[in-house]
Write an enzyme that holds these catalytic residues in place. Structure first.
Site, PDB file in Angstrom:
ATOM      1  N   SER A  61       1.830   2.171   2.643  1.00  0.00           N
ATOM      2  CA  SER A  61       3.042   1.597   2.072  1.00  0.00           C
ATOM      3  C   SER A  61       4.296   2.197   2.702  1.00  0.00           C
ATOM      4  O   SER A  61       4.281   3.288   3.255  1.00  0.00           O
ATOM      5  CB  SER A  61       3.105   1.859   0.563  1.00  0.00           C
ATOM      6  OG  SER A  61       1.951   1.376  -0.063  1.00  0.00           O
TER       7      SER A  61
HETATM    8  N1  SAH Z   1      -1.405   3.724  -1.344  1.00  0.00           N
HETATM    9  C1  SAH Z   1      -1.790   3.413   0.009  1.00  0.00           C
HETATM   10  C2  SAH Z   1      -1.485   2.006   0.422  1.00  0.00           C
HETATM   11  C3  SAH Z   1      -2.591   1.167   0.046  1.00  0.00           C
HETATM   12  S1  SAH Z   1      -2.674  -0.447   0.657  1.00  0.00           S
HETATM   13  C4  SAH Z   1      -1.163   4.352   0.993  1.00  0.00           C
HETATM   14  O1  SAH Z   1      -0.270   5.088   0.635  1.00  0.00           O
HETATM   15  O2  SAH Z   1      -1.595   4.340   2.147  1.00  0.00           O
HETATM   16  C5  SAH Z   1      -3.708  -1.080  -0.597  1.00  0.00           C
HETATM   17  C6  SAH Z   1      -5.100  -0.580  -0.622  1.00  0.00           C
HETATM   18  O3  SAH Z   1      -5.702  -1.136  -1.764  1.00  0.00           O
HETATM   19  C7  SAH Z   1      -5.943  -0.993   0.557  1.00  0.00           C
HETATM   20  O4  SAH Z   1      -6.471   0.117   1.167  1.00  0.00           O
HETATM   21  C8  SAH Z   1      -7.025  -1.872  -0.075  1.00  0.00           C
HETATM   22  O5  SAH Z   1      -8.280  -1.733   0.554  1.00  0.00           O
HETATM   23  C9  SAH Z   1      -7.061  -1.358  -1.481  1.00  0.00           C
HETATM   24  N2  SAH Z   1      -7.621  -2.243  -2.484  1.00  0.00           N
HETATM   25  C10 SAH Z   1      -7.464  -3.576  -2.608  1.00  0.00           C
HETATM   26  N3  SAH Z   1      -8.153  -4.009  -3.688  1.00  0.00           N
HETATM   27  C11 SAH Z   1      -8.718  -2.932  -4.258  1.00  0.00           C
HETATM   28  C12 SAH Z   1      -9.538  -2.733  -5.409  1.00  0.00           C
HETATM   29  N4  SAH Z   1      -9.914  -3.731  -6.192  1.00  0.00           N
HETATM   30  N5  SAH Z   1      -9.954  -1.500  -5.685  1.00  0.00           N
HETATM   31  C13 SAH Z   1      -9.588  -0.461  -4.898  1.00  0.00           C
HETATM   32  N6  SAH Z   1      -8.825  -0.581  -3.812  1.00  0.00           N
HETATM   33  C14 SAH Z   1      -8.389  -1.809  -3.499  1.00  0.00           C
END
Ligand code: SAH
Length: 672
Positions: A61
């Site tokens: 993010s």
């Molecule tokens: N907080 C992260 C950004 C994450 S992007 C950072 O700082 O890097 C969103 C993430 O959510 C992705 O890695 C994706 O694989 C995950 N995601 C999507 N759906 C999900 C679910 N149902 N359970 C867990 N993770 C999920």
């Protein structure tokens, strides 16, 4: 710059300056080394305020949004927080500095494993990473004081609401695959939740049992013509205050328009005075009234003030076909058909046809030599083709080199965005060197080539600039909308300058582009994202010699598509929101009017309108279902425009048929 210093600059510039106040969140953002959470080749971008690609097609993010979400959770040092979407693990590390314990869930194994080992290596002992479907929460450690979801879902998952303690906070993006609203829910009783909306954001999809299905809602690379909200853009909708009083004031200052065709424009022309550049906007790309009114103004500017050039938000080679047609002094033949790239209706419409016919007749009858050019940079391939064709005529040897160099771009002809991805993420060498060398060599032979035909050389040089600009644009696109937006608007502004200088000292330019390009970005939320635009660059370069006109509408029909590359539809425009400038104009009960803003007839008008409000922008894509997130942005109207033109009810443009459908093939550039 070392990483500590870069981090501090990032916190000051992108986090604190944009309103994040929680000292513990600011301290955490200043401590966590973001580069440690990125693939090594992207480490140099670690402290840019933008999301970046990590593996498995996911993103880390944007720092600002991580801070906003952490602040919205209002965490105390001893609290337990659940994060859904570990991704790189960066946000988990930030939360670990602010809260007592962090439980984080990721659905992609590769990411969960990598994040876990990074967090351990960096010494975080209060974070637990779990592989699983986060839409179901992590029941084992429930309940939580706070839950944060880092991916966008269609609605709030029931399981997460259940796993919150009373008094706990859940922050999550809710909306469709492209744009969401950041929502904060506070559990105020065992069955009672309070919901606040924090603003529009854009996240990767939340995939799982209580989220999206695996094959739904995956956003594709954007190529919009209005500013998309980048990740973490926040809007604080202004209160609906004194709307009636302000509307009355607008009505008193407005100059009503009865019919576009004979609307009196003397007062407007007086206000435009000796401006050398007039920017004419539009609130949508598919509204007849905006085209017709701009045609009227354009005709008057050409007839009465000697304007020499029109530049529009279209591709250079396509507009060049119109230019040849209206100036009638050069051959019109080309091997491809102009204005066939999506969105065709933007220029291939009856309204533009009328303008083009008028320009041709005017040039013929008066001996004027008004030109017509395109400012955009989406024509990487047709521009490359045109450069080669030009060189074949004037320098066959150079044409061979051009063919070879530009040829390296051909594999991506049908999806240039994929070129950007390939150039960045695979070991493939980018074509940057080739396209830049091509431009440089062409310019080096300026004197030799221009001796034959200055206009033809200028056309070819601009095409070579477009190829170089587009090559850079498609790579930048991968890093996010701010970089690519800025590159595109810088290119359009540079093109404008090039036209002005090519047309000589007496040139006077009329520009037709969307409000979001011509309205001064400094007066809108674009500035907070670090975006500039043509309007802003023009004001910096020309000062009072540029006059900016914005357009608006409340309701009616518009020509637009539901998504990129989808067919045009005639859609209903929803009546504007209560907290928008459009609502104020609607409430005047004046169906159409001109409103002067640079030097308003009453000081109070400027003051009243300077309170920021929402403004609507519809591009070639219209999504009424997510209108707030997809189409509204915050602005200060009187700083954005010098004049605002209002049509309460508007109608869609009339698209022209393609040659294949037309009764008889035509030489007209819009009818082929
Ligand atoms: N907080 C992260 C950004 C994450 S992007 C950072 O700082 O890097 C969103 C993430 O959510 C992705 O890695 C994706 O694989 C995950 N995601 C999507 N759906 C999900 C679910 N149902 N359970 C867990 N993770 C999920």
């Amino acid at each position: 710059m070392d990483s500590l210093k870069a981090r501090k600059t990032m916190v000051d510039r992108h986090v604190r300056a944009r309103g994040v106040r929680d000292p513990r969140v600011l301290a955490a953002m200043g401590t966590v080394p973001r580069e440690a959470f990125l693939p090594p080749e992207l480490a140099e971008y670690a402290y840019d305020d933008r999301p970046l690609p990590i593996s498995s097609g996911q993103t880390i993010s944007q720092p600002y949004i991580v801070a906003v979400m952490a602040e919205a959770l209002a965490l105390r040092p001893d609290e337990r927080v659940l994060e859904i979407g570990t991704g790189s693990g960066y946000a988990a590390a930030v939360l670990a500095q602010v809260a007592g314990r962090v439980y984080t869930v990721e659905r992609i194994e590769e990411l969960a494993t990598l994040a876990r080992s990074r967090l351990v290596a960096l010494g975080y002992r209060n974070v637990d990473v779990h592989l699983g479907d986060g839409t179901l929460g992590w029941r084992e450690h429930a309940p939580y004081d706070a839950i944060v979801v880092a991916a966008g879902g269609p609605e709030l998952p029931r399981a997460l609401l259940d796993q919150l303690i009373v008094g706990g906070r859940l922050v999550m993006p809710v909306g469709d695959g492209r744009a969401q609203e950041l929502v904060r829910v506070t559990r105020v009783g065992s069955d009672e939740y309070r919901r606040d909306e924090l603003g529009a954001v854009q996240f990767v999809p939340l995939i799982g049992e209580q989220g999206w299905a695996d094959d739904e809602a995956v956003p594709r690379a954007p190529r919009g013509t209005i500013p998309r909200r980048s990740v973490g853009t926040l809007v604080s909708p202004s209160p609906v205050t004194r709307t009636g009083t302000v509307a009355k004031l607008i009505a008193e200052c407005a100059e009503p328009i009865a019919r576009i065709e004979d609307a009196p424009l003397d007062a407007l022309l007086d206000r435009i005075g000796d401006a050398k550049v007039v920017l004419l906007g539009e609130a949508t790309h598919g509204t007849s009234e905006f085209y017709r009114m701009r045609t009227r103004i354009t005709q008057e500017l050409i007839r009465r003030k000697g304007f020499t050039s029109i530049a529009v938000e279209a591709d250079w080679p396509d507009a060049a076909a119109v230019d040849r047609y209206i100036r009638g002094d050069r051959p019109v033949e080309r091997a491809w058909v102009p204005f066939t790239r999506f969105p065709t209706w933007m220029w291939r419409n009856a309204e533009t046809h009328q303008l083009v016919e008028w320009l041709r007749a005017h040039n013929r009858e008066t001996g004027a030599n008004v030109s017509f050019s395109g400012l955009d940079l989406y024509s990487m391939y047709t521009s490359a083709f045109e450069v080669v064709r030009y060189l074949e005529r004037v320098d066959p040897l150079a044409a061979r080199a051009a063919r070879e160099r530009y040829g390296r771009l051909t594999p991506w002809e049908h999806d240039p965005a994929a070129y950007g991805r390939a150039a960045l993420l695979s070991r493939m060498a980018s074509c940057e060197h080739d396209v830049v060398a091509m431009l440089r060599e062409l310019l080096a032979k300026r004197i030799q080539y221009s001796a034959q035909d200055g206009d033809e050389f200028f056309d070819a040089a601009q095409n070579a600039r477009v190829v170089a600009g587009a090559e850079q644009y498609y790579r930048a696109m991968y890093y996010g909308s701010v970089e690519s937006w800025n590159l595109r608007d810088q290119h359009m502004f540079d093109t404008l300058r090039a036209i002005a200088s090519h047309r000589g000292a007496d040139s006077k330019l009329i520009v037709w582009e969307h409000n979001s390009h011509v309205g001064d970005a400094a007066a809108t939320e674009m500035a907070a994202r670090g975006e500039h635009n043509v309007g802003h660059l023009c004001r910096e370069a020309y000062g009072d010699d540029v006059f900016v006109v914005g357009f608006g509408t409340d309701h009616g029909t518009v020509a637009a598509a539901h998504a990129w590359d989808e067919p045009m539809e005639c859609m209903q425009v929803r009546p504007a929101r209560a907290d928008s400038y459009e609502r104020l104009c609607h409430m005047t009960n004046v169906p159409a009017f001109l409103l002067h803003l640079r030097d308003p007839v009453r000081d109070t008008l400027g003051d009243e309108l300077s309170e920021p409000r929402l403004e609507r922008a519809i591009g070639v894509i219209y999504r009424p279902d997510t209108e707030l997130a997809s189409h509204y942005f915050q602005a200060v109207l009187p700083s954005q425009f010098d004049e605002y033109i209002w049509f309460d009810e508007t109608s869609a443009v009339t698209p022209l048929p393609h040659a294949a459908q037309a009764a008889a093939p035509s030489r007209h550039p819009l009818l082929r």
